[in-house]
Design a protein around this motif. Structure first.
Motif, PDB file in Angstrom:
ATOM      1  N   GLN A 194     -51.550   3.133 -29.585  1.00  0.00           N
ATOM      2  CA  GLN A 194     -51.642   3.522 -30.793  1.00  0.00           C
ATOM      3  C   GLN A 194     -51.691   2.341 -31.607  1.00  0.00           C
ATOM      4  OE1 GLN A 194     -50.972   6.523 -31.785  1.00  0.00           O
ATOM      5  NE2 GLN A 194     -51.028   7.427 -29.651  1.00  0.00           N
ATOM      6  N   LEU A 195     -52.839   2.708 -32.626  1.00  0.00           N
ATOM      7  CA  LEU A 195     -52.807   1.667 -33.466  1.00  0.00           C
ATOM      8  C   LEU A 195     -51.472   1.458 -34.540  1.00  0.00           C
ATOM      9  CD1 LEU A 195     -56.384   0.576 -35.351  1.00  0.00           C
ATOM     10  CD2 LEU A 195     -54.102   1.003 -36.346  1.00  0.00           C
ATOM     11  N   ALA A 196     -50.395   0.158 -34.145  1.00  0.00           N
ATOM     12  CA  ALA A 196     -50.052   0.420 -35.456  1.00  0.00           C
ATOM     13  C   ALA A 196     -50.034  -0.961 -36.718  1.00  0.00           C
ATOM     14  CB  ALA A 196     -48.490  -0.617 -34.417  1.00  0.00           C
ATOM     15  N   GLY A 197     -50.955  -1.284 -36.998  1.00  0.00           N
ATOM     16  CA  GLY A 197     -51.934  -1.481 -38.135  1.00  0.00           C
ATOM     17  C   GLY A 197     -52.431  -2.897 -37.661  1.00  0.00           C
ATOM     18  N   PHE A 198     -53.209  -3.321 -39.085  1.00  0.00           N
ATOM     19  CA  PHE A 198     -54.109  -4.136 -38.737  1.00  0.00           C
ATOM     20  C   PHE A 198     -54.396  -4.430 -40.084  1.00  0.00           C
ATOM     21  CE2 PHE A 198     -56.038  -0.770 -42.269  1.00  0.00           C
ATOM     22  CZ  PHE A 198     -56.395  -1.577 -42.714  1.00  0.00           C
ATOM     23  N   ILE A 199     -55.210  -5.863 -39.495  1.00  0.00           N
ATOM     24  CA  ILE A 199     -55.276  -7.345 -41.163  1.00  0.00           C
ATOM     25  C   ILE A 199     -57.220  -7.449 -40.427  1.00  0.00           C
ATOM     26  CG2 ILE A 199     -55.181  -9.088 -38.627  1.00  0.00           C
ATOM     27  CD1 ILE A 199     -54.146 -10.871 -41.202  1.00  0.00           C
ATOM     28  N   SER A 200     -57.384  -7.618 -41.491  1.00  0.00           N
ATOM     29  CA  SER A 200     -58.905  -7.828 -41.964  1.00  0.00           C
ATOM     30  C   SER A 200     -59.509  -9.530 -42.671  1.00  0.00           C
ATOM     31  CB  SER A 200     -59.887  -6.605 -42.834  1.00  0.00           C
ATOM     32  OG  SER A 200     -59.343  -5.624 -42.297  1.00  0.00           O
ATOM     33  N   TRP A 201     -60.052 -10.300 -42.782  1.00  0.00           N
ATOM     34  CA  TRP A 201     -60.481 -11.029 -43.132  1.00  0.00           C
ATOM     35  C   TRP A 201     -62.049 -11.240 -43.555  1.00  0.00           C
ATOM     36  CZ3 TRP A 201     -64.284 -14.786 -42.186  1.00  0.00           C
ATOM     37  CH2 TRP A 201     -64.102 -15.844 -42.705  1.00  0.00           C
TER      38      TRP A 201
ATOM     39  N   ALA B  79     -58.216  -9.495 -47.047  1.00  0.00           N
ATOM     40  CA  ALA B  79     -59.020  -8.746 -47.411  1.00  0.00           C
ATOM     41  C   ALA B  79     -57.720  -7.258 -47.126  1.00  0.00           C
ATOM     42  CB  ALA B  79     -59.901  -8.243 -46.900  1.00  0.00           C
ATOM     43  N   ALA B  80     -57.125  -7.141 -46.213  1.00  0.00           N
ATOM     44  CA  ALA B  80     -55.933  -6.070 -46.014  1.00  0.00           C
ATOM     45  C   ALA B  80     -55.108  -6.880 -44.947  1.00  0.00           C
ATOM     46  CB  ALA B  80     -57.140  -4.716 -45.650  1.00  0.00           C
ATOM     47  N   LEU B  81     -54.089  -5.982 -44.935  1.00  0.00           N
ATOM     48  CA  LEU B  81     -53.299  -5.644 -43.572  1.00  0.00           C
ATOM     49  C   LEU B  81     -52.330  -4.666 -44.138  1.00  0.00           C
ATOM     50  CD1 LEU B  81     -51.298  -7.656 -42.173  1.00  0.00           C
ATOM     51  CD2 LEU B  81     -50.014  -8.516 -43.548  1.00  0.00           C
ATOM     52  N   PHE B  82     -51.613  -4.165 -43.136  1.00  0.00           N
ATOM     53  CA  PHE B  82     -51.164  -3.173 -43.321  1.00  0.00           C
ATOM     54  C   PHE B  82     -50.702  -2.279 -41.783  1.00  0.00           C
ATOM     55  CE2 PHE B  82     -54.773  -2.857 -46.723  1.00  0.00           C
ATOM     56  CZ  PHE B  82     -53.577  -2.072 -47.913  1.00  0.00           C
ATOM     57  N   ILE B  83     -49.395  -1.848 -42.123  1.00  0.00           N
ATOM     58  CA  ILE B  83     -49.163  -1.949 -40.879  1.00  0.00           C
ATOM     59  C   ILE B  83     -48.125  -0.097 -41.172  1.00  0.00           C
ATOM     60  CG2 ILE B  83     -46.353  -2.053 -39.875  1.00  0.00           C
ATOM     61  CD1 ILE B  83     -48.497  -4.409 -39.888  1.00  0.00           C
ATOM     62  N   ALA B  84     -48.801   0.963 -40.135  1.00  0.00           N
ATOM     63  CA  ALA B  84     -47.859   2.201 -39.964  1.00  0.00           C
ATOM     64  C   ALA B  84     -46.538   2.311 -41.080  1.00  0.00           C
ATOM     65  CB  ALA B  84     -48.326   2.162 -38.836  1.00  0.00           C
TER      66      ALA B  84
END
Length: 143
Positions: A58-65, A71-76
């Motif tokens: 399962q995708l629990a979170g992501f970070i974008s550069w 640009a983004a850092l989000f965790i469920a």
């Protein structure tokens, strides 16, 4: 496990981003975030280098550069405060000497998180999209 974001992750990542954004930014109407979903999926995520934290398939979170910035850092929402965001941030720090980001001034939880992880507040300005105050923060290796 941290791995690169794939095209097959986009819909799940956008849903996670939406749910986490609504929770973290209760001072901004949910319809603002809803209106950004297509752009997030079709423009912002594809234009960024992104990594996901995957747990038990399962995708629990992501970070974008993108262009020197987080640009983004989000965790469920159900998995927040378990150290996943710090792991994703450390993954990005290992690749760069300096990182910048913006965070809404009213999002005190995120501001505390970034401060604990070595980011310093630099300047405050108004977000052109939402009209809310945001703070530019930076991290630099060795400081």
């Amino acid at each position: 496990m941290i791995r690169p974001l794939s095209a097959s992750d986009l819909d799940t990542a956008v849903e996670l981003w939406y749910q986490a954004s609504v929770k973290a930014h209760d001072f901004i109407p949910a319809d603002f975030w809803h209106a950004q979903r297509t752009a997030m999926r079709d423009i912002y995520l594809p234009a960024s280098e992104s990594w996901v934290y995957e747990e038990q398939g399962q995708l629990a979170g992501f970070i974008s550069w993108h262009q020197g910035a987080v640009a983004a850092l989000f965790i469920a929402p159900s998995l927040q405060s378990l150290g996943l965001g710090r792991q994703l941030l450390d993954h990005l720090k290992a690749r760069h000497e300096r990182l910048d980001l913006t965070v809404y001034a009213e999002n005190e939880q995120a501001r505390r998180f970034y401060s604990r992880n070595g980011f310093r507040e630099e300047v405050q300005r108004i977000c052109e999209h939402s009209g809310h105050a945001e703070i530019v923060m930076y991290w630099q290796r060795g400081i």
